[in-house]
Design an enzyme around this catalytic site. Structure first.
Site, PDB file in Angstrom:
ATOM      1  CG  ASN A 101       3.029   5.353  -4.980  1.00 47.77           C
ATOM      2  OD1 ASN A 101       3.417   4.465  -4.210  1.00 47.77           O
ATOM      3  ND2 ASN A 101       2.489   6.472  -4.549  1.00 47.77           N
ATOM      4  CD  GLU A 130       2.699   8.057  -0.815  1.00 43.49           C
ATOM      5  OE1 GLU A 130       3.115   7.228  -1.641  1.00 43.49           O
ATOM      6  OE2 GLU A 130       1.499   8.156  -0.505  1.00 43.49           O
ATOM      7  CG  HIS A 181       3.634   3.588  -0.928  1.00 46.02           C
ATOM      8  ND1 HIS A 181       2.446   4.275  -1.036  1.00 46.02           N
ATOM      9  CD2 HIS A 181       3.283   2.352  -0.499  1.00 46.02           C
ATOM     10  CE1 HIS A 181       1.453   3.487  -0.689  1.00 46.02           C
ATOM     11  NE2 HIS A 181       1.931   2.317  -0.355  1.00 46.02           N
ATOM     12  CG  ASP A 225       2.467   2.551   7.412  1.00 45.16           C
ATOM     13  OD1 ASP A 225       1.963   1.577   7.991  1.00 45.16           O
ATOM     14  OD2 ASP A 225       2.680   2.566   6.195  1.00 45.16           O
TER      15      ASP A 225
HETATM   16  C1  F6R Z   1       1.090  -0.667   5.091  1.00 51.84           C
HETATM   17  C2  F6R Z   1       2.098  -0.044   4.267  1.00 51.84           C
HETATM   18  C3  F6R Z   1       1.939   0.116   2.787  1.00 51.84           C
HETATM   19  C4  F6R Z   1       1.432  -1.129   2.081  1.00 51.84           C
HETATM   20  C5  F6R Z   1       1.298  -0.889   0.577  1.00 51.84           C
HETATM   21  C6  F6R Z   1       0.724  -2.078  -0.143  1.00 51.84           C
HETATM   22  O1  F6R Z   1       1.479  -0.646   6.439  1.00 51.84           O
HETATM   23  O2  F6R Z   1       3.056   0.381   4.803  1.00 51.84           O
HETATM   24  O3  F6R Z   1       3.180   0.498   2.251  1.00 51.84           O
HETATM   25  O4  F6R Z   1       2.304  -2.183   2.314  1.00 51.84           O
HETATM   26  O5  F6R Z   1       0.473   0.217   0.350  1.00 51.84           O
HETATM   27  O6  F6R Z   1      -0.594  -2.248   0.252  1.00 51.84           O
HETATM   28  P1  F6R Z   1      -1.452  -3.512  -0.181  1.00 51.84           P
HETATM   29  O7  F6R Z   1      -0.844  -4.689   0.508  1.00 51.84           O
HETATM   30  O8  F6R Z   1      -2.843  -3.225   0.316  1.00 51.84           O
HETATM   31  O9  F6R Z   1      -1.345  -3.633  -1.662  1.00 51.84           O
END
Ligand code: F6R
Length: 241
Positions: A136, A143, A138, A67
Site C-alpha cells: 500500500n 501507513e 508504506h 520499526d
Molecule cells: C520493515 C518495514 C516495511 C517493509 C515493507 C515491505 O521493517 O519497515 O515497511 O519494508 O512492508 O515488506 P516486504 O519486504 O516483506 O515486502
C-alpha cells in the site's frame, strides 16, 4: 533518483549489498538505517557472506531500525529485533549495543517514541537508509493517511498490512495491531536512501510511488523529494517503469 534494474531478486540483493558495503568501507563508523521484511533478507545474506570473506568490518557501525511491533518482546520470533539478530546481527561483528530497534515492550507509548527519537538525534541521523516498499506504499510502518508524520510514532496497522504480515504468524489474531515506526521526517533526513523492490507484486505500487503524485495516501511518494535515492529493483517489479 537513480534506478538500478537488476535481473532478479538475487541480483538486486547483490546490488543493494554493494551500496551498503561501499558505505561501510567509506565510513566505518556510519549509521545504517535498516529494514526487516522479506525483501532485504538476500541483501543481509550477501553482507554476511562478504563479512565472512573478510571484506567487511561492522565493528564501528551503528544501526537504527525502522520499526517494531508494539507488545512483542525481543525474544518473540516475530519481533523485528529477533529478525535482525537472526538475519544479520548474530552473523557479523556488529556490537549489539550499537544496534537499535524500538522497544516493543515499553508500556508507555509516548516514552517509547521519545526515547527512539532521542537515539536517532544522538547518532546524528542516518547515513544510509535501507527501505522496502509495502503493497500500500508504506515505508517503515507509515501507513496511508492524510499526513506525513515527522517523528517516531505508534501506528494502528491497516488491515492490508496485517494481512500481508499474517503469513509469519500462526493466525491472524496473533498479528499485532500496533507498531512503532520511525517517522517520514527522520527517514527523509537520511543522507542517502536505497529502496529495494522485487517481484511482480510490487509492480503497481512502485509506479504509483515514484511516478505518481506525491501524497500521504502513498507514503513512499515523498521519496521523490529526496535528493539522493537509489531505487534497486528487479525486472519483475520494474517492468513498464
Ligand atoms: C520493515 C518495514 C516495511 C517493509 C515493507 C515491505 O521493517 O519497515 O515497511 O519494508 O512492508 O515488506 P516486504 O519486504 O516483506 O515486502
Amino acid at each position: 533518483m537513480r534506478v538500478y534494474c537488476a535481473k532478479d531478486y538475487n541480483h538486486a540483493s547483490r546490488v543493494a549489498a554493494n551500496i551498503i558495503s561501499a558505505q561501510v568501507i567509506m565510513k566505518p563508523d556510519c549509521v545504517l538505517g535498516l529494514a526487516t521484511g522479506s525483501t532485504p533478507i538476500g541483501t543481509y545474506e550477501e553482507l554476511i557472506r562478504r563479512y565472512e570473506q573478510g571484506d567487511l568490518d561492522f565493528s564501528k557501525v551503528h544501526s537504527i531500525n525502522l520499526d517494531e511491533y508494539r507488545g512483542l518482546s525481543p525474544e518473540n520470533d516475530q519481533s523485528y529485533r529477533y529478525f535482525m539478530n537472526t538475519h544479520l546481527f548474530d552473523s557479523i561483528n556488529i556490537d549489539k549495543k550499537n544496534t537499535y530497534v524500538p522497544d516493543g515492550l515499553e508500556p508507555d507509548k509516548d516514552k517509547a517514541c521519545r526515547d527512539y527519537e532521542e537515539i536517532i538525534k544522538v547518532h546524528g541521523g542516518v547515513d544510509l537508509q535501507i527501505l522496502g516498499l509495502g503493497h500500500n506504499g508504506h515505508i517503515g510502518f507509515n501507513e496511508p493517511g492524510s499526513t506525513f508524520e515527522k517523528e517516531t510514532h505508534c501506528v494502528t496497522l491497516s488491515d492490508t498490512t496485517r494481512e500481508a504480515n499474517a503469513r509469519f504468524f500462526n493466525s491472524m489474531d496473533e498479528v499485532p495491531t500496533e507498531a512503532y515506526t520511525m517517522g517520514i521526517g527522520s527517514i527523509m533526513q537520511a543522507k542517502k536512501i536505497v529502496v529495494i523492490v522485487t517481484g511482480e507484486g510490487k509492480r503497481e505500487i512502485v509506479k504509483k510511488a515514484f511516478q505518481g503524485p506525491i501524497t500521504p495516501e502513498v507514503q513512499a511518494s515523498v521519496l521523490q523529494l529526496h535528493s539522493d535515492v537509489i531505487l534497486v529493483g528487479d525486472e519483475a517489479a520494474l517492468a513498464g517503469f
